[in-house]
Enzyme design. Sequence first.
Site, short mmCIF file in Angstrom:
data_model
loop_
_atom_site.label_atom_id
_atom_site.label_comp_id
_atom_site.label_asym_id
_atom_site.label_seq_id
_atom_site.Cartn_x
_atom_site.Cartn_y
_atom_site.Cartn_z
N THR A 1 -1.06 4.46 -2.35
CA THR A 1 -1.01 2.86 -2.27
C THR A 1 0.76 2.79 -1.79
O THR A 1 1.99 3.83 -1.94
CB THR A 1 -0.93 2.32 -3.22
OG1 THR A 1 0.04 2.52 -4.82
CG2 THR A 1 -1.98 2.20 -4.07
N ASP A 2 1.38 2.15 -1.04
CA ASP A 2 2.66 0.51 -1.18
C ASP A 2 3.26 1.05 -1.88
O ASP A 2 2.56 0.53 -3.57
CB ASP A 2 2.45 0.98 0.66
CG ASP A 2 2.08 -0.50 0.14
OD1 ASP A 2 2.05 -1.37 -1.02
OD2 ASP A 2 1.31 -1.50 1.26
N CYS A 3 4.53 0.38 -2.14
CA CYS A 3 5.05 -0.30 -2.91
C CYS A 3 4.81 -1.07 -3.24
O CYS A 3 4.90 -1.69 -5.05
CB CYS A 3 7.18 -0.61 -2.69
SG CYS A 3 6.95 -1.44 -1.65
N ILE B 1 -1.10 -1.64 -2.69
CA ILE B 1 -2.59 -1.30 -1.55
C ILE B 1 -2.19 -0.28 -0.96
O ILE B 1 -1.56 0.82 -0.83
CB ILE B 1 -1.76 -2.48 -0.56
CG1 ILE B 1 -1.24 -3.91 -0.94
CG2 ILE B 1 -2.86 -2.70 0.01
CD1 ILE B 1 -2.91 -4.59 -1.84
#
Length: 136
Positions: free
Chosen positions: A13-15, A18
């Site tokens: 995921t991103d920060c 997501i």
Amino acid sequence: MFRFPIRVYYSDTDCGGIVYHGRYLDFAEHARTELLRLVAKTGDEGSQSRLLETQDLAFVVKSIAIDYQKPGKLDDQLFVETSVLEAKHFSLTFLQTVLRGEETLCSMQVRVASINTKTLRPVVLPPWLLPAVQAL
């Protein structure tokens, strides 16, 4: 149809939690690899490392069409459903759908070709593979 479970980890995921768009390609690759193990005639005969060692055979992605519909999130339990759309002598086209419960997150059509690793030329799929995947 083959159904493969995937858990979304932090590294996927991103920060904001997501799932990165590219990770869906990895999820699909993992599912196809396990599908190959499942349909192998005996033991590890169908594992990718065994096919490389004994037949100089590898599967390469020829094309992918992907449609993202909803985002996956950190800690989601996902499933990749894989079915065969088309089987030819040198290639297979899969429909792969990533689901969270009944929700479709993305779907993709993946065409995979079989090649000889020494010549990098197409080779006929192993004779046991086509009937096995068509039986899914």
